[in-house]
Design a protein around this motif. Structure first.
Motif, PDB file in Angstrom:
ATOM      1  N   LEU A  64       0.816  -1.210   0.000  1.00 51.84           N
ATOM      2  CA  LEU A  64       0.000   0.000   0.000  1.00 51.84           C
ATOM      3  C   LEU A  64       0.854   1.266   0.000  1.00 51.84           C
ATOM      4  CD1 LEU A  64      -2.878   1.110   0.063  1.00 51.84           C
ATOM      5  CD2 LEU A  64      -2.763   1.071   2.561  1.00 51.84           C
ATOM      6  N   ASP A  65       1.991   1.254   0.685  1.00 53.33           N
ATOM      7  CA  ASP A  65       2.843   2.441   0.711  1.00 53.33           C
ATOM      8  C   ASP A  65       3.246   2.851  -0.702  1.00 53.33           C
ATOM      9  OD1 ASP A  65       2.725   2.635   3.446  1.00 53.33           O
ATOM     10  OD2 ASP A  65       4.614   1.583   3.794  1.00 53.33           O
ATOM     11  N   PHE A  66       3.571   1.873  -1.518  1.00 55.12           N
ATOM     12  CA  PHE A  66       3.960   2.165  -2.897  1.00 55.12           C
ATOM     13  C   PHE A  66       2.785   2.744  -3.676  1.00 55.12           C
ATOM     14  CE2 PHE A  66       4.280   1.099  -7.367  1.00 55.12           C
ATOM     15  CZ  PHE A  66       5.562   1.517  -7.692  1.00 55.12           C
ATOM     16  N   TRP A  67       1.604   2.132  -3.530  1.00 51.17           N
ATOM     17  CA  TRP A  67       0.439   2.602  -4.267  1.00 51.17           C
ATOM     18  C   TRP A  67       0.038   4.005  -3.827  1.00 51.17           C
ATOM     19  CZ3 TRP A  67      -2.110   0.429  -8.413  1.00 51.17           C
ATOM     20  CH2 TRP A  67      -1.657  -0.833  -8.813  1.00 51.17           C
ATOM     21  N   CYS A  68       0.322   4.361  -2.577  1.00 51.74           N
ATOM     22  CA  CYS A  68       0.051   5.722  -2.120  1.00 51.74           C
ATOM     23  C   CYS A  68       0.900   6.753  -2.867  1.00 51.74           C
ATOM     24  CB  CYS A  68       0.320   5.848  -0.619  1.00 51.74           C
ATOM     25  SG  CYS A  68      -0.965   5.126   0.435  1.00 51.74           S
ATOM     26  N   MET A  69       2.065   6.325  -3.354  1.00 46.61           N
ATOM     27  CA  MET A  69       2.969   7.235  -4.042  1.00 46.61           C
ATOM     28  C   MET A  69       2.866   7.131  -5.562  1.00 46.61           C
ATOM     29  SD  MET A  69       4.332   8.786  -1.553  1.00 46.61           S
ATOM     30  CE  MET A  69       5.553   9.695  -2.489  1.00 46.61           C
ATOM     31  N   ALA A  70       2.262   6.069  -6.082  1.00 49.97           N
ATOM     32  CA  ALA A  70       2.229   5.837  -7.526  1.00 49.97           C
ATOM     33  C   ALA A  70       1.436   6.931  -8.242  1.00 49.97           C
ATOM     34  CB  ALA A  70       1.622   4.469  -7.825  1.00 49.97           C
ATOM     35  N   PRO A  71       1.941   7.433  -9.348  1.00 56.75           N
ATOM     36  CA  PRO A  71       1.244   8.505 -10.072  1.00 56.75           C
ATOM     37  C   PRO A  71       0.109   7.954 -10.929  1.00 56.75           C
ATOM     38  CG  PRO A  71       3.253   7.915 -11.229  1.00 56.75           C
ATOM     39  CD  PRO A  71       3.242   7.100  -9.955  1.00 56.75           C
ATOM     40  N   PRO A  72      -0.842   8.790 -11.331  1.00 56.34           N
ATOM     41  CA  PRO A  72      -1.900   8.340 -12.230  1.00 56.34           C
ATOM     42  C   PRO A  72      -1.324   8.000 -13.603  1.00 56.34           C
ATOM     43  CG  PRO A  72      -1.959  10.727 -12.014  1.00 56.34           C
ATOM     44  CD  PRO A  72      -0.945  10.237 -11.028  1.00 56.34           C
ATOM     45  N   GLN A  73      -2.017   7.110 -14.287  1.00 56.14           N
ATOM     46  CA  GLN A  73      -1.544   6.671 -15.597  1.00 56.14           C
ATOM     47  C   GLN A  73      -2.722   6.534 -16.555  1.00 56.14           C
ATOM     48  OE1 GLN A  73       1.661   6.241 -16.107  1.00 56.14           O
ATOM     49  NE2 GLN A  73       2.575   5.828 -14.113  1.00 56.14           N
ATOM     50  N   VAL A  74      -2.528   6.922 -17.807  1.00 56.72           N
ATOM     51  CA  VAL A  74      -3.480   6.570 -18.859  1.00 56.72           C
ATOM     52  C   VAL A  74      -3.169   5.141 -19.272  1.00 56.72           C
ATOM     53  CG1 VAL A  74      -4.257   7.003 -21.217  1.00 56.72           C
ATOM     54  CG2 VAL A  74      -3.798   8.922 -19.693  1.00 56.72           C
ATOM     55  N   VAL A  75      -4.104   4.221 -19.013  1.00 57.37           N
ATOM     56  CA  VAL A  75      -3.828   2.801 -19.247  1.00 57.37           C
ATOM     57  C   VAL A  75      -4.672   2.203 -20.363  1.00 57.37           C
ATOM     58  CG1 VAL A  75      -3.039   2.441 -16.878  1.00 57.37           C
ATOM     59  CG2 VAL A  75      -5.441   2.044 -17.459  1.00 57.37           C
ATOM     60  N   ASP A  76      -5.554   3.010 -20.978  1.00 58.89           N
ATOM     61  CA  ASP A  76      -6.371   2.451 -22.046  1.00 58.89           C
ATOM     62  C   ASP A  76      -6.847   3.552 -22.985  1.00 58.89           C
ATOM     63  OD1 ASP A  76      -7.552   0.432 -23.470  1.00 58.89           O
ATOM     64  OD2 ASP A  76      -9.104  -0.035 -22.001  1.00 58.89           O
ATOM     65  N   GLU A  77      -6.828   3.233 -24.271  1.00 52.86           N
ATOM     66  CA  GLU A  77      -7.428   4.077 -25.302  1.00 52.86           C
ATOM     67  C   GLU A  77      -8.758   3.424 -25.689  1.00 52.86           C
ATOM     68  OE1 GLU A  77      -5.961   6.863 -26.405  1.00 52.86           O
ATOM     69  OE2 GLU A  77      -4.085   6.606 -25.275  1.00 52.86           O
ATOM     70  N   ILE A  78      -9.808   4.205 -25.773  1.00 55.22           N
ATOM     71  CA  ILE A  78     -11.155   3.650 -25.920  1.00 55.22           C
ATOM     72  C   ILE A  78     -11.814   4.221 -27.180  1.00 55.22           C
ATOM     73  CG2 ILE A  78     -13.383   3.308 -24.768  1.00 55.22           C
ATOM     74  CD1 ILE A  78     -11.959   4.173 -22.137  1.00 55.22           C
ATOM     75  N   LYS A  79     -12.544   3.366 -27.874  1.00 55.80           N
ATOM     76  CA  LYS A  79     -13.359   3.807 -28.999  1.00 55.80           C
ATOM     77  C   LYS A  79     -14.762   3.251 -28.811  1.00 55.80           C
ATOM     78  CE  LYS A  79     -11.526   4.180 -33.035  1.00 55.80           C
ATOM     79  NZ  LYS A  79     -10.901   3.921 -34.349  1.00 55.80           N
ATOM     80  N   VAL A  80     -15.773   4.115 -28.948  1.00 54.27           N
ATOM     81  CA  VAL A  80     -17.157   3.725 -28.697  1.00 54.27           C
ATOM     82  C   VAL A  80     -18.014   4.092 -29.914  1.00 54.27           C
ATOM     83  CG1 VAL A  80     -19.128   3.914 -27.122  1.00 54.27           C
ATOM     84  CG2 VAL A  80     -16.802   4.248 -26.246  1.00 54.27           C
ATOM     85  N   ARG A  81     -18.814   3.133 -30.354  1.00 52.19           N
ATOM     86  CA  ARG A  81     -19.765   3.388 -31.428  1.00 52.19           C
ATOM     87  C   ARG A  81     -21.173   3.285 -30.874  1.00 52.19           C
ATOM     88  NH1 ARG A  81     -19.644   3.112 -36.981  1.00 52.19           N
ATOM     89  NH2 ARG A  81     -17.531   2.236 -36.908  1.00 52.19           N
ATOM     90  N   SER A  82     -21.927   4.386 -30.971  1.00 48.58           N
ATOM     91  CA  SER A  82     -23.320   4.430 -30.534  1.00 48.58           C
ATOM     92  C   SER A  82     -24.185   3.604 -31.485  1.00 48.58           C
ATOM     93  CB  SER A  82     -23.808   5.883 -30.511  1.00 48.58           C
ATOM     94  OG  SER A  82     -25.217   5.963 -30.475  1.00 48.58           O
ATOM     95  N   ILE A  83     -25.399   3.256 -31.036  1.00 48.00           N
ATOM     96  CA  ILE A  83     -26.328   2.581 -31.934  1.00 48.00           C
ATOM     97  C   ILE A  83     -26.784   3.518 -33.056  1.00 48.00           C
ATOM     98  CG2 ILE A  83     -27.132   0.953 -30.192  1.00 48.00           C
ATOM     99  CD1 ILE A  83     -29.659   2.678 -29.903  1.00 48.00           C
ATOM    100  N   THR A  84     -26.499   4.827 -32.891  1.00 44.05           N
ATOM    101  CA  THR A  84     -26.797   5.781 -33.957  1.00 44.05           C
ATOM    102  C   THR A  84     -25.748   5.736 -35.062  1.00 44.05           C
ATOM    103  OG1 THR A  84     -25.554   7.607 -32.963  1.00 44.05           O
ATOM    104  CG2 THR A  84     -27.852   7.317 -32.269  1.00 44.05           C
ATOM    105  N   GLY A  85     -24.615   5.068 -34.793  1.00 47.47           N
ATOM    106  CA  GLY A  85     -23.501   5.034 -35.737  1.00 47.47           C
ATOM    107  C   GLY A  85     -22.401   6.018 -35.414  1.00 47.47           C
ATOM    108  N   GLN A  86     -22.663   6.949 -34.481  1.00 49.24           N
ATOM    109  CA  GLN A  86     -21.662   7.944 -34.093  1.00 49.24           C
ATOM    110  C   GLN A  86     -20.517   7.271 -33.336  1.00 49.24           C
ATOM    111  OE1 GLN A  86     -23.347  11.072 -31.724  1.00 49.24           O
ATOM    112  NE2 GLN A  86     -21.401  12.147 -31.436  1.00 49.24           N
ATOM    113  N   VAL A  87     -19.288   7.707 -33.611  1.00 45.21           N
ATOM    114  CA  VAL A  87     -18.104   7.130 -32.973  1.00 45.21           C
ATOM    115  C   VAL A  87     -17.371   8.215 -32.187  1.00 45.21           C
ATOM    116  CG1 VAL A  87     -15.885   5.982 -33.345  1.00 45.21           C
ATOM    117  CG2 VAL A  87     -17.849   5.379 -34.779  1.00 45.21           C
ATOM    118  N   ILE A  88     -16.994   7.892 -30.946  1.00 46.67           N
ATOM    119  CA  ILE A  88     -16.210   8.799 -30.117  1.00 46.67           C
ATOM    120  C   ILE A  88     -15.003   8.055 -29.565  1.00 46.67           C
ATOM    121  CG2 ILE A  88     -18.156  10.272 -29.459  1.00 46.67           C
ATOM    122  CD1 ILE A  88     -18.301   8.719 -26.804  1.00 46.67           C
ATOM    123  N   GLU A  89     -14.023   8.815 -29.092  1.00 49.25           N
ATOM    124  CA  GLU A  89     -12.812   8.224 -28.519  1.00 49.25           C
ATOM    125  C   GLU A  89     -12.594   8.755 -27.117  1.00 49.25           C
ATOM    126  OE1 GLU A  89      -9.586   8.990 -31.176  1.00 49.25           O
ATOM    127  OE2 GLU A  89     -10.283   7.534 -32.672  1.00 49.25           O
ATOM    128  N   GLY A  90     -11.948   7.933 -26.297  1.00 46.60           N
ATOM    129  CA  GLY A  90     -11.695   8.337 -24.926  1.00 46.60           C
ATOM    130  C   GLY A  90     -10.469   7.670 -24.355  1.00 46.60           C
TER     131      GLY A  90
END
Length: 339
Positions: free
Chosen positions: A31-57
């Motif tokens: 836990l001590d290590f996790w208290c010091m660990a910095p935030p990280q972007v760990v995933d790139e996301i792509k979403v397609r709505s049922i309308t056909g619209q696509v977004i990224e996150g």
């Protein structure tokens, strides 16, 4: 671009998935290590709505763990949330949802007093708690499931534990508006705030939890479980519907009794095409088809181009905003989880 700030359920869970997140050096750390660990972007996301619209996150792992609160490491917990928000903003994410405990920490520790983090001045318009969509989904879970159990919502007793919280107050407003004949039982720790909310609502009765539970046809649990309190399913009504809106969701394992049905509250199912890896690490029954409603709110705001803090602060959710985000939810293919 939308963002999701999340965290894992406990230290053991974090250690078990660290390698899959791309940080194998975290797997053996305490836990001590996790208290010091910095935030990280760990995933790139792509979403397609049922309308056909696509977004990224992008998914931002905050490296917060619930043990930080249980072990009174509050400075570490607050630092995790603020740093994750700054990390999301530095990556030019337009709207980011604070998932799980991160929104609770932000509100309870008044982190809106902090704006400058190192070289980032936080723009709170870029963030949403996702609570409005969560409250809408919980209300819809009640509306759709209660009739299946022969519970008449026009005459039912509905207990909301955590009634003065952001989600709980929104659910209460929705129910009081749509079902004026219900017996609404309001439960919360802060009695002064509870009395004030009852006066604002213009309905409902305030009862201790132990007195209210045996009276309820529907129990909406959107609060942490008080220490020493256990729900005895044999003392509940038959039938009884329980909406477990807490995190982590554990009432279904604690309460198993004929006539009592427990739903994971604030969860949606969907038929969207979502390309991501992180959800397989978040302990969902069907990760490719289920999602936290708070995370879905960020996607909906991106789909609709509503780049604003749609859900923010305590006790600010209105029926109108629930209906607005609810309409967008239906439009893009999200449905309340009913199983």
């Amino acid at each position: 671009m939308f963002g999701l700030i999340g965290h894992l359920t406990n230290l053991e869970h974090a250690q078990s998935v660290a390698d899959r997140m791309g940080y194998p050096e975290y797997a053996e750390q305490g836990l001590d290590f996790w208290c010091m660990a910095p935030p990280q972007v760990v995933d790139e996301i792509k979403v397609r709505s049922i309308t056909g619209q696509v977004i990224e996150g992008r998914y931002v792992e905050s490296c917060f763990l619930p043990e930080m609160l249980s072990q009174n490491r509050f400075k570490a917990a607050t630092r995790k949330v603020i740093n994750a928000m700054a990390h999301a903003q530095k990556h030019d994410i337009d709207i980011t949802a604070l998932g799980g405990f991160t929104s609770i920490i932000f509100e309870n520790f008044n982190l809106d007093q902090i704006r400058d983090i190192r070289n980032v001045s936080l723009d709170f318009r870029r963030f949403t708690t996702g609570n409005t969509h969560t409250a809408y989904i919980i209300a819809r879970q009640i509306e759709l499931t209660a009739p299946q159990m022969d519970i008449d919502l026009e005459r039912a007793s509905i207990l909301v534990c955590g009634a003065t919280g952001d989600i709980g107050s929104g659910v209460c407003r929705w129910l009081a508006h749509h079902f004026p004949g219900i017996d609404l039982i309001l439960v919360a720790r802060n009695q002064q705030r509870l009395q004030e909310f009852q006066q604002e609502l213009g309905t409902g009765r305030v009862l201790p939890l132990t007195a209210g539970l045996p009276l309820a046809d529907v129990i909406v649990w959107v609060a942490s479980m008080p220490q020493g309190v256990e729900i005895n399913p044999a003392e509940l009504k038959n039938p009884c519907l329980i909406i477990d809106g807490g995190y982590p969701k554990n009432l279904s394992t604690q309460i198993q009794h004929p006539g009592v049905r427990v739903l994971n509250g604030g969860m949606v199912e969907h038929s969207l095409d979502i390309d991501w890896k992180i959800m397989s690490m978040l302990n969902l029954d069907v990760p490719e088809r289920q999602l936290f409603a708070c995370f879905a709110e960020a996607m909906l705001l991106e789909f609709e181009g509503w780049h604003t803090n749609f859900s923010w602060g305590r006790n600010q959710i209105t029926i109108e905003k629930m209906a607005q985000i609810g309409a967008a939810s239906v439009k893009h293919g999200f449905r309340p989880l009913l199983a």
